[in-house]
Write a protein that holds these residues in place. Structure first.
Motif, PDB file in Angstrom:
ATOM      1  N   LEU A   1       0.923  -1.233  -0.369  1.00 29.35           N
ATOM      2  CA  LEU A   1      -0.226   0.117   0.248  1.00 29.35           C
ATOM      3  C   LEU A   1       0.674   1.198   0.255  1.00 29.35           C
ATOM      4  O   LEU A   1       0.437   2.741  -1.040  1.00 29.35           O
ATOM      5  CB  LEU A   1      -0.712  -0.306   1.385  1.00 29.35           C
ATOM      6  N   ALA A   2       2.067   1.588   0.807  1.00 30.74           N
ATOM      7  CA  ALA A   2       2.749   2.310   0.867  1.00 30.74           C
ATOM      8  C   ALA A   2       3.392   2.817  -0.237  1.00 30.74           C
ATOM      9  O   ALA A   2       3.376   3.716  -0.666  1.00 30.74           O
ATOM     10  CB  ALA A   2       3.535   2.398   1.890  1.00 30.74           C
ATOM     11  N   LEU A   3       4.305   1.942  -1.578  1.00 30.06           N
ATOM     12  CA  LEU A   3       4.154   1.921  -2.468  1.00 30.06           C
ATOM     13  C   LEU A   3       3.736   2.372  -3.240  1.00 30.06           C
ATOM     14  O   LEU A   3       3.601   2.634  -4.818  1.00 30.06           O
ATOM     15  CB  LEU A   3       4.999   0.623  -2.815  1.00 30.06           C
ATOM     16  N   VAL A   4       2.302   1.757  -3.483  1.00 28.83           N
ATOM     17  CA  VAL A   4       0.968   2.456  -4.006  1.00 28.83           C
ATOM     18  C   VAL A   4       0.734   3.597  -4.305  1.00 28.83           C
ATOM     19  O   VAL A   4       0.973   4.893  -4.600  1.00 28.83           O
ATOM     20  CB  VAL A   4      -0.420   1.408  -4.207  1.00 28.83           C
ATOM     21  N   ALA A   5       0.997   4.601  -2.966  1.00 26.39           N
ATOM     22  CA  ALA A   5       0.913   6.077  -2.587  1.00 26.39           C
ATOM     23  C   ALA A   5       1.737   6.358  -2.522  1.00 26.39           C
ATOM     24  O   ALA A   5       1.531   7.617  -3.463  1.00 26.39           O
ATOM     25  CB  ALA A   5       0.651   6.041  -0.558  1.00 26.39           C
ATOM     26  N   VAL A   6       2.650   5.971  -2.940  1.00 34.18           N
ATOM     27  CA  VAL A   6       4.877   6.938  -3.063  1.00 34.18           C
ATOM     28  C   VAL A   6       4.187   7.099  -4.351  1.00 34.18           C
ATOM     29  O   VAL A   6       4.834   8.505  -4.796  1.00 34.18           O
ATOM     30  CB  VAL A   6       5.657   6.524  -2.443  1.00 34.18           C
TER      31      VAL A   6
ATOM     32  N   THR B   1      -6.281  15.001  -7.106  1.00 33.36           N
ATOM     33  CA  THR B   1      -6.519  13.337  -7.058  1.00 33.36           C
ATOM     34  C   THR B   1      -5.690  12.401  -7.576  1.00 33.36           C
ATOM     35  O   THR B   1      -6.176  12.738  -8.489  1.00 33.36           O
ATOM     36  CB  THR B   1      -8.293  13.088  -7.107  1.00 33.36           C
ATOM     37  N   ALA B   2      -5.273  11.592  -6.422  1.00 32.47           N
ATOM     38  CA  ALA B   2      -4.639  10.632  -7.375  1.00 32.47           C
ATOM     39  C   ALA B   2      -5.007   9.634  -7.427  1.00 32.47           C
ATOM     40  O   ALA B   2      -4.372   8.759  -8.365  1.00 32.47           O
ATOM     41  CB  ALA B   2      -2.813  10.202  -6.656  1.00 32.47           C
ATOM     42  N   LEU B   3      -6.016   8.641  -6.453  1.00 33.34           N
ATOM     43  CA  LEU B   3      -6.586   7.713  -5.964  1.00 33.34           C
ATOM     44  C   LEU B   3      -7.499   8.349  -5.498  1.00 33.34           C
ATOM     45  O   LEU B   3      -7.805   8.593  -4.125  1.00 33.34           O
ATOM     46  CB  LEU B   3      -5.625   6.519  -6.244  1.00 33.34           C
ATOM     47  N   ILE B   4      -8.510   6.573  -5.451  1.00 34.00           N
ATOM     48  CA  ILE B   4      -9.284   6.582  -4.081  1.00 34.00           C
ATOM     49  C   ILE B   4      -8.940   5.750  -4.203  1.00 34.00           C
ATOM     50  O   ILE B   4      -8.947   4.555  -4.096  1.00 34.00           O
ATOM     51  CB  ILE B   4     -10.980   6.725  -5.120  1.00 34.00           C
ATOM     52  N   LEU B   5      -9.080   5.188  -2.632  1.00 31.42           N
ATOM     53  CA  LEU B   5      -9.076   3.631  -1.871  1.00 31.42           C
ATOM     54  C   LEU B   5      -9.732   3.995  -0.713  1.00 31.42           C
ATOM     55  O   LEU B   5     -10.357   4.364  -0.163  1.00 31.42           O
ATOM     56  CB  LEU B   5      -7.431   4.410  -1.095  1.00 31.42           C
ATOM     57  N   LYS B   6     -10.106   2.422  -1.121  1.00 34.54           N
ATOM     58  CA  LYS B   6     -11.189   1.613  -0.051  1.00 34.54           C
ATOM     59  C   LYS B   6     -10.636   0.699   0.915  1.00 34.54           C
ATOM     60  O   LYS B   6      -9.548  -0.224  -0.155  1.00 34.54           O
ATOM     61  CB  LYS B   6     -12.126   0.607  -1.301  1.00 34.54           C
ATOM     62  N   VAL B   7     -10.542   0.843   2.265  1.00 29.06           N
ATOM     63  CA  VAL B   7      -9.902   0.189   3.118  1.00 29.06           C
ATOM     64  C   VAL B   7     -10.694  -1.292   3.548  1.00 29.06           C
ATOM     65  O   VAL B   7     -11.181  -0.668   4.044  1.00 29.06           O
ATOM     66  CB  VAL B   7      -8.944   0.774   3.720  1.00 29.06           C
ATOM     67  N   HIS B   8     -10.175  -2.476   3.482  1.00 32.34           N
ATOM     68  CA  HIS B   8     -11.628  -3.350   4.250  1.00 32.34           C
ATOM     69  C   HIS B   8     -11.251  -2.889   5.317  1.00 32.34           C
ATOM     70  O   HIS B   8      -9.925  -4.194   5.871  1.00 32.34           O
ATOM     71  CB  HIS B   8     -11.210  -4.767   3.350  1.00 32.34           C
ATOM     72  N   PRO B   9     -11.972  -2.815   6.285  1.00 31.65           N
ATOM     73  CA  PRO B   9     -11.710  -2.984   7.973  1.00 31.65           C
ATOM     74  C   PRO B   9     -12.005  -3.903   8.627  1.00 31.65           C
ATOM     75  O   PRO B   9     -12.637  -4.399   9.291  1.00 31.65           O
ATOM     76  CB  PRO B   9     -13.284  -1.941   8.325  1.00 31.65           C
ATOM     77  N   SER B  10     -11.016  -5.147   8.133  1.00 30.76           N
ATOM     78  CA  SER B  10     -11.256  -6.841   8.225  1.00 30.76           C
ATOM     79  C   SER B  10     -11.365  -7.054   9.741  1.00 30.76           C
ATOM     80  O   SER B  10     -11.398  -8.017  10.686  1.00 30.76           O
ATOM     81  CB  SER B  10     -10.613  -7.363   7.946  1.00 30.76           C
ATOM     82  N   ASN B  11     -10.679  -5.775  10.769  1.00 25.88           N
ATOM     83  CA  ASN B  11     -11.018  -6.539  12.313  1.00 25.88           C
ATOM     84  C   ASN B  11     -11.670  -4.984  13.439  1.00 25.88           C
ATOM     85  O   ASN B  11     -11.700  -5.653  14.264  1.00 25.88           O
ATOM     86  CB  ASN B  11      -9.055  -6.211  12.369  1.00 25.88           C
TER      87      ASN B  11
ATOM     88  N   VAL C   1      -7.610   1.624  -6.001  1.00 24.37           N
ATOM     89  CA  VAL C   1      -6.744   0.989  -5.361  1.00 24.37           C
ATOM     90  C   VAL C   1      -8.004   0.880  -4.147  1.00 24.37           C
ATOM     91  O   VAL C   1      -8.524   1.436  -2.995  1.00 24.37           O
ATOM     92  CB  VAL C   1      -5.826   2.456  -4.747  1.00 24.37           C
ATOM     93  N   ALA C   2      -8.446  -1.460  -3.725  1.00 25.53           N
ATOM     94  CA  ALA C   2      -8.409  -1.565  -3.452  1.00 25.53           C
ATOM     95  C   ALA C   2      -7.506  -2.530  -1.978  1.00 25.53           C
ATOM     96  O   ALA C   2      -7.109  -3.579  -2.509  1.00 25.53           O
ATOM     97  CB  ALA C   2      -9.805  -2.867  -3.592  1.00 25.53           C
ATOM     98  N   ASP C   3      -7.326  -1.838  -0.626  1.00 23.52           N
ATOM     99  CA  ASP C   3      -6.956  -2.935   0.213  1.00 23.52           C
ATOM    100  C   ASP C   3      -7.647  -3.845   0.538  1.00 23.52           C
ATOM    101  O   ASP C   3      -8.184  -3.191   1.621  1.00 23.52           O
ATOM    102  CB  ASP C   3      -5.503  -2.098   1.179  1.00 23.52           C
ATOM    103  N   ILE C   4      -7.325  -5.481   0.187  1.00 23.75           N
ATOM    104  CA  ILE C   4      -8.164  -6.433   0.981  1.00 23.75           C
ATOM    105  C   ILE C   4      -8.288  -6.939   2.039  1.00 23.75           C
ATOM    106  O   ILE C   4      -8.601  -7.327   3.049  1.00 23.75           O
ATOM    107  CB  ILE C   4      -8.420  -7.151  -0.097  1.00 23.75           C
ATOM    108  N   GLY C   5      -6.952  -6.371   2.493  1.00 22.61           N
ATOM    109  CA  GLY C   5      -5.929  -7.068   3.446  1.00 22.61           C
ATOM    110  C   GLY C   5      -5.544  -8.495   3.836  1.00 22.61           C
ATOM    111  O   GLY C   5      -4.458  -8.889   4.110  1.00 22.61           O
TER     112      GLY C   5
ATOM    113  N   ARG D   1     -14.708  -6.159 -10.043  1.00 31.34           N
ATOM    114  CA  ARG D   1     -16.145  -4.895  -9.514  1.00 31.34           C
ATOM    115  C   ARG D   1     -15.155  -4.269 -10.259  1.00 31.34           C
ATOM    116  O   ARG D   1     -16.183  -2.859  -9.862  1.00 31.34           O
ATOM    117  CB  ARG D   1     -16.550  -5.171  -7.605  1.00 31.34           C
ATOM    118  N   GLY D   2     -14.018  -4.059 -10.672  1.00 30.85           N
ATOM    119  CA  GLY D   2     -13.994  -2.490 -11.366  1.00 30.85           C
ATOM    120  C   GLY D   2     -12.426  -2.142 -10.923  1.00 30.85           C
ATOM    121  O   GLY D   2     -12.454  -0.493 -11.308  1.00 30.85           O
ATOM    122  N   ALA D   3     -11.976  -2.379  -9.524  1.00 32.66           N
ATOM    123  CA  ALA D   3     -10.933  -2.108  -8.482  1.00 32.66           C
ATOM    124  C   ALA D   3      -9.625  -2.052 -10.231  1.00 32.66           C
ATOM    125  O   ALA D   3      -9.329  -3.215 -10.452  1.00 32.66           O
ATOM    126  CB  ALA D   3     -10.390  -2.984  -7.867  1.00 32.66           C
ATOM    127  N   THR D   4      -9.058  -0.377 -10.067  1.00 31.70           N
ATOM    128  CA  THR D   4      -7.767  -0.681 -10.953  1.00 31.70           C
ATOM    129  C   THR D   4      -6.472  -1.960 -10.175  1.00 31.70           C
ATOM    130  O   THR D   4      -5.856  -2.121 -11.468  1.00 31.70           O
ATOM    131  CB  THR D   4      -6.944   1.212 -10.848  1.00 31.70           C
TER     132      THR D   4
END
Length: 381
Positions: free
Chosen positions: A149-154, A216-226, A249-253, A275-278
């Motif tokens: 995730l950090a590498l995507v962001a940077v 805007t660089a990206l939209i981030l979706k983070v799955h709140p798995s905990n 960008v989807a972080d599915i964890g 579902r369309g995540a890049t």
């Protein structure tokens, strides 16, 4: 009358080290570690805690030595948590451990044996990942999920006029991922600027649309798995965000690659891409059942192009995985079912029968024990 100080009878260090069992341990564990154990046993003998005879000192040394040269100790996971963070998460399969043994020696990690020239690092592991997720057109591996995730962001969010660009994220997805590490702090540490939308419990597509702009660089979706927010809630699915003109960008964890019938609410990489995540990021040592690694998967078209851009970022070198991870990761994907998958798919009746056999054996040894049903948790610490 002259008396001999019994401490003078403590065997010499060289004599103890020459004892065949101690010498064999030094060969296996290293002389320095074994000599330290000898010194400790001699000190105990001088204090009167051990007999001064050599055999007693040798026995004390052997009892104190670890089975291997590492400080890690094998344990039995009887916690009821299949993927226990404090116990190393996913136990590796026999195939993955065999691959580790092979890779531990000299191997062709960056050598093309056909041409004798330099070969692509980790190509076989990437091929195995793409075969496991056919909907992905490109993939990359790093050393853990947070690094992915950090590498995507940077890579994507540090190219604005002021050196920073925005990541749009819902307030309800600004999660803490364990041990005090928080998603917003991880992202801002890369130089990205967060654009928070919605409230803790409710966010709409209109909130995202209003936030998306030139920076805007990206939209981030983070799955709140905990954790779970229930009651008066609202969230936005990935497919509702794909027409806003920026990568999603989807972080599915968890690293689940395809749907599992026992985990209907757990996002998986294949469905998330469909579902369309890049881009999709995930961990390799959770539900995938492999070694610690971070997965980055790109959808056909823009996603694949972004993966190639990300893997060429200078920080990708700092986050790359070693030959041991590449070997174990590929073997996890290509080999038989991992212990994690086997535990998820275990038949309850077979588990009851196994528990009854263990309880019977313990009862025969005088232990007051019964086998009882319990509910397991997939992951935690």
């Amino acid at each position: 009358m002259t008396t001999v100080d019994p401490r003078r009878q403590v065997p010499r260090t060289d004599a103890v080290l020459a004892e065949p069992r101690i010498a064999a341990a030094a060969e296996r564990l290293g002389r320095a570690l074994v000599k330290s154990a000898v010194t400790a046993a001699q000190d105990r003998a001088r204090r009167g805690e051990l007999p001064v005879e050599q055999e007693a000192v040798v026995s004390a040394v052997l009892d104190s030595l670890p089975t291997t040269a590492t400080g890690l100790r094998p344990v039995l996971n009887a916690t009821g948590v299949l993927l226990h963070t404090n116990l190393g998460r996913a136990p590796l399969s026999a195939a993955a451990r065999a691959a580790l043994d092979l890779a531990a020696g000299t191997c062709d990690v960056e050598l093309d044996l056909a041409t004798g020239g330099r070969g692509p690092r980790g190509a076989a592991a990437i091929d195995a990942l793409l075969a496991a997720v056919p909907g992905a057109a490109a993939a990359h591996l790093v050393n853990n999920g947070a690094a992915a995730l950090a590498l995507v962001a940077v890579t994507l969010a540090t190219g604005g006029p002021d050196g920073r660009r925005e990541i749009v994220i819902a307030r309800g997805e600004l999660v803490e991922i364990g041990d005090g590490f928080r998603i917003p702090e991880l992202l801002t540490a890369t130089g990205a600027r967060l654009r928070e939308v919605g409230t803790t419990n409710r966010v709409s597509r209109a909130d995202y649309a209003a936030a998306v702009g030139p920076e805007t660089a990206l939209i981030l979706k983070v799955h709140p798995s905990n954790f779970v927010i229930s009651g008066f809630t609202r969230s936005v699915e990935i497919e509702e965000l794909t027409d806003l003109g920026v990568p999603v960008v989807a972080d599915i964890g968890s690293g689940l690659l395809a749907p599992h019938p026992l985990l209907p609410d757990e996002p998986d990489a294949a469905s998330t891409l469909a579902r369309g995540a890049t881009l999709v990021t995930a961990s390799g040592d959770k539900l995938l059942g492999g070694p610690q690694a971070g997965l980055l998967l790109g959808a056909p078209g823009e996603g694949a192009q972004l993966v190639q851009r990300i893997r060429r970022h200078p920080l990708a070198r700092a986050m790359r995985v070693d030959k041991l991870t590449l070997a174990a990761f590929e073997a996890t994907l290509r080999g038989p079912a991992s212990p994690t998958r086997a535990a998820l798919d275990a038949d309850p009746e077979a588990l009851r029968a196994r528990a009854a056999r263990v309880a019977g054996s313990l009862a025969e040894a005088g232990v007051d024990v019964v086998a009882a049903d319990s509910a397991a948790t997939v992951g935690g610490g």
